[in-house]
Design a protein around this motif. Structure first.
Motif, PDB file in Angstrom:
ATOM      1  N   ILE A  34      -9.782  -2.804  -3.717  1.00 39.16           N
ATOM      2  CA  ILE A  34     -10.111  -1.414  -4.536  1.00 39.16           C
ATOM      3  C   ILE A  34      -9.016  -0.860  -5.316  1.00 39.16           C
ATOM      4  CG2 ILE A  34     -11.484   0.668  -4.451  1.00 39.16           C
ATOM      5  CD1 ILE A  34     -13.048  -1.505  -4.184  1.00 39.16           C
ATOM      6  N   SER A  35      -8.816  -1.095  -6.733  1.00 34.53           N
ATOM      7  CA  SER A  35      -7.850  -0.313  -7.545  1.00 34.53           C
ATOM      8  C   SER A  35      -8.498   0.151  -8.493  1.00 34.53           C
ATOM      9  CB  SER A  35      -6.766  -1.380  -7.812  1.00 34.53           C
ATOM     10  OG  SER A  35      -7.561  -2.336  -8.876  1.00 34.53           O
ATOM     11  N   LYS A  36      -7.627   0.760  -9.395  1.00 34.20           N
ATOM     12  CA  LYS A  36      -8.289   1.516 -10.510  1.00 34.20           C
ATOM     13  C   LYS A  36      -8.954   0.461 -11.421  1.00 34.20           C
ATOM     14  CE  LYS A  36      -5.265   5.709 -10.393  1.00 34.20           C
ATOM     15  NZ  LYS A  36      -4.182   6.613 -11.355  1.00 34.20           N
TER      16      LYS A  36
ATOM     17  N   TYR B  94      -2.753  -8.887  -5.178  1.00 31.03           N
ATOM     18  CA  TYR B  94      -1.499  -9.204  -6.112  1.00 31.03           C
ATOM     19  C   TYR B  94      -2.171  -9.779  -7.313  1.00 31.03           C
ATOM     20  CZ  TYR B  94      -4.014 -13.711  -5.123  1.00 31.03           C
ATOM     21  OH  TYR B  94      -4.996 -14.692  -5.157  1.00 31.03           O
ATOM     22  N   ALA B  95      -3.419  -9.948  -7.451  1.00 32.01           N
ATOM     23  CA  ALA B  95      -4.000 -10.254  -8.939  1.00 32.01           C
ATOM     24  C   ALA B  95      -4.012  -9.211  -9.781  1.00 32.01           C
ATOM     25  CB  ALA B  95      -5.565 -10.490  -8.615  1.00 32.01           C
ATOM     26  N   TRP B  96      -3.507  -7.927  -9.606  1.00 32.98           N
ATOM     27  CA  TRP B  96      -3.674  -6.846 -10.711  1.00 32.98           C
ATOM     28  C   TRP B  96      -2.062  -6.798 -10.841  1.00 32.98           C
ATOM     29  CZ3 TRP B  96      -8.220  -6.222 -11.822  1.00 32.98           C
ATOM     30  CH2 TRP B  96      -9.299  -6.502 -10.944  1.00 32.98           C
ATOM     31  N   ASP B  97      -1.833  -7.622 -11.895  1.00 28.67           N
ATOM     32  CA  ASP B  97      -0.254  -7.306 -12.148  1.00 28.67           C
ATOM     33  C   ASP B  97       0.046  -5.939 -12.614  1.00 28.67           C
ATOM     34  OD1 ASP B  97      -0.534 -10.448 -14.150  1.00 28.67           O
ATOM     35  OD2 ASP B  97      -0.062 -10.106 -11.975  1.00 28.67           O
TER      36      ASP B  97
ATOM     37  N   ASN C 149      -2.242   5.173  -0.841  1.00 31.31           N
ATOM     38  CA  ASN C 149      -3.150   5.001  -2.074  1.00 31.31           C
ATOM     39  C   ASN C 149      -4.484   4.157  -1.815  1.00 31.31           C
ATOM     40  OD1 ASN C 149      -2.985   5.713  -4.905  1.00 31.31           O
ATOM     41  ND2 ASN C 149      -2.724   3.265  -5.361  1.00 31.31           N
ATOM     42  N   ALA C 150      -4.261   3.071  -1.063  1.00 26.23           N
ATOM     43  CA  ALA C 150      -5.631   2.384  -0.840  1.00 26.23           C
ATOM     44  C   ALA C 150      -6.797   3.128  -0.183  1.00 26.23           C
ATOM     45  CB  ALA C 150      -5.353   1.305   0.153  1.00 26.23           C
ATOM     46  N   THR C 151      -6.315   4.162   0.789  1.00 23.71           N
ATOM     47  CA  THR C 151      -7.532   5.005   1.164  1.00 23.71           C
ATOM     48  C   THR C 151      -7.936   5.726   0.219  1.00 23.71           C
ATOM     49  OG1 THR C 151      -6.056   4.746   3.295  1.00 23.71           O
ATOM     50  CG2 THR C 151      -7.903   6.590   3.204  1.00 23.71           C
TER      51      THR C 151
ATOM     52  N   SER D 230       0.749   4.313 -10.806  1.00 24.67           N
ATOM     53  CA  SER D 230       0.840   3.019 -11.055  1.00 24.67           C
ATOM     54  C   SER D 230      -0.327   2.711 -11.688  1.00 24.67           C
ATOM     55  CB  SER D 230       1.045   2.037 -10.039  1.00 24.67           C
ATOM     56  OG  SER D 230       0.173   1.752  -9.186  1.00 24.67           O
ATOM     57  N   GLY D 231      -0.445   1.884 -12.994  1.00 24.70           N
ATOM     58  CA  GLY D 231      -1.757   1.647 -13.606  1.00 24.70           C
ATOM     59  C   GLY D 231      -2.220   2.414 -14.281  1.00 24.70           C
TER      60      GLY D 231
END
Length: 532
Positions: free
Chosen positions: A370-372, A401-404, A462-464, A418-419
């Motif tokens: 789970i990222s932005k 890792y897939a989200w550069d 950040n993940a939480t 980030s992002g």
């Protein structure tokens, strides 16, 4: 069933020891065995095991490796012959002492040679042969002889695992008699080779599993044409063919796991790594494992109920995700990997039309960190599943890792910010998670389950936080949500427990969660649930 023999001259299992050598004294109980048996029976004076019906004894012995079943012949005269009637034969040298491999293989071959002819069952229900020795080509004729005995006894379930190694690059070649056996109902084969001139013709076969095999298009065509009873096909670590057209109404299950080029002497292989699947009667489709550099094209899958597309790739062909999802649009249950979400996100930020219509999907499993960016990709996918009732998120750390640029080291970039630049690529769309993400796309959602792996010291904060925001958005917009289950990936991990506890605290403080059953599977700490 009667195990008594009329003539003392009949060939007896006692004439061989468990190494396959002559040893007539096995017919009589050694003193120590008699003492043991008498000791066990002292309490009641009855040997209850020997009193069991013959059929039950044979069934019990059928679940043992043949070496262990054979050893029961030394117990008493009552036990000399039951093992010869078993119809589930397991010849397995998997767990052997490789330091003495020459002696081990000689014993195994001798034992198998001597025991197989003694079997008196009229039909073999299952024959298992696990042969893991170097220089397997030196024993091909022996294996042929063993299989010939099994085929003559009309074996129904055949399980072959005949390994080969680098110092002997010639895999075992399946004999023609096996490839055209009409009695086989279930066949599992690993590390063998189908000869080019061989014709596959299993008229009774219902289940076929082939692993680490080179399969040509003509092999696939023969399987489809000459196996009219086939219900399930599973191919693992395979390559060679370009077309897989399953047109039999009886074949309802297809699994493809790992596309590899097997080593050894398999003959020349030319052509690109791509294949097409057309299976109008398949109900369960699974494509998983590594398919690096392979283009997969899915055709008619109009009967599909369950689709698992959790395979990985090292490069994505143009419109791969759109085409794959369009092909499985009939499925009620769908599983997708992280890179699907990434590609959906990329298409969205490039303002390309993403035509995803999964109107029949009621159960969706997403394997993604789970990222932005992932949240936006998931949102786009959820918009295409308006009748979704069950959502499962497998929140694995290994996928970030897939989200550069999404998660760089703390020295390079602040993880909290980030992002953001990429996140703004949505232009005029408001970026508020609570106001716009998932709005109007979760009307039928009733059950959500999250398996989380937030245990990295580098990214756990950040993940939480992102996971909490993600779940809050779900809770807010899924008006009919009844249950939310949160489970840590590692139930014994203190970090996972702490992070899950923080997520639950944040959810309980959110007003929209008051009418939802929030369940945690696994240990959590310091969470005060309402009403406690």
């Amino acid at each position: 069933m009667n195990f008594e023999r009329e003539s003392e001259q009949d060939q007896s299992p006692g004439c061989f020891d468990d190494d396959g050598h002559t040893k007539s004294q096995l017919l009589e109980n050694p003193p120590q065995e008699k003492v043991k048996i008498e000791t066990e029976c002292e309490v009641t004076g009855i040997d209850w095991i020997s009193k069991l019906p013959d059929d039950l004894i044979v069934r019990i012995l059928s679940h043992l490796p043949i070496q262990d079943a054979f050893r029961t012949a030394i117990l008493s005269k009552r036990w000399q012959y039951p093992w010869t009637c078993i119809d589930n034969l397991i010849f397995d040298n998997t767990y052997t002492d490789w330091a003495d491999r020459v002696n081990v293989i000689n014993k195994f071959v001798s034992f198998t040679d001597n025991v197989l002819p003694l079997l008196c069952c009229s039909k073999i229900k299952k024959f298992t042969l696990y042969f893991r020795f170097c220089l397997v080509s030196s024993y091909s004729s022996k294996i042929d002889e063993w299989l010939e005995i099994a085929l003559k006894k009309r074996v129904e379930d055949l399980d072959l695992e005949i390994w080969y190694y680098d110092d002997d690059p010639f895999p075992y070649v399946l004999p023609q008699a096996l490839c055209s056996c009409s009695s086989i109902i279930k066949f599992r084969c690993e590390f063998c080779r189908i000869p080019e001139e061989c014709v596959l013709n299993w008229t009774s076969l219902k289940s076929l599993t082939l692993k680490y095999l080179f399969l040509r298009d003509e092999h696939i065509e023969q399987i489809v044409t000459n196996c009219p009873q086939l219900e399930s096909l599973k191919l693992c670590e395979f390559c060679g063919f370009h077309r897989l057209h399953l047109t039999s109404p009886k074949c309802s299950r297809l699994e493809l796991i790992d596309h590899v080029h097997p080593g050894g002497d398999w003959g020349s292989f030319g052509g690109d790594c791509s294949f097409e699947i057309v299976a109008p009667y398949i109900q369960h489709l699974k494509i998983s494992g590594h398919f690096d550099g392979v283009e997969i094209r899915l055709g008619d899958l109009s009967s599909l109920v369950h689709a698992d597309l959790t395979f990985s790739v090292d490069g994505v062909f143009d419109k791969t995700v759109e085409l794959l999802l369009a092909s499985v649009r009939c499925a009620n249950e769908l599983m997708v990997p992280c890179w699907f979400i990434e590609m959906i996100y990329v298409l969205a930020v490039e303002k390309k039309a993403v035509s995803l219509l999964l109107l029949k999907c009621k159960k969706l499993t997403i394997n993604s960190w789970i990222s932005k960016k992932a949240i936006l990709g998931i949102d786009c996918l959820l918009w295409s599943t308006p009748y979704l009732e069950n959502l499962t998120i497998i929140h694995q750390e290994g996928d970030f890792y897939a989200w550069d640029g999404e998660y760089n080291s703390s020295e390079e970039k602040d993880s909290d910010s980030s992002g953001d630049e990429d996140f703004d690529l949505w232009g005029d769309i408001s970026l508020s998670l609570h106001e716009n993400i998932f709005k109007g796309s979760l009307q039928n959602l009733k059950h959500v389950e999250v398996t989380s792996n937030c245990c990295s010291c580098l990214h756990k904060a950040n993940a939480t936080k992102l996971l909490s925001e993600f779940l809050k958005s779900l809770v807010e917009h899924a008006k009919n949500l009844e249950k939310l289950v949160i489970a840590p990936w590692h139930k014994g991990c203190n970090i996972s427990s702490t992070n899950i506890s923080n997520v639950i605290k944040n959810l309980l403080a959110f007003p929209g969660a008051s009418n939802i059953a929030i369940v945690s599977l696994g240990s959590i700490s310091s969470v005060d649930f309402p009403g406690e």
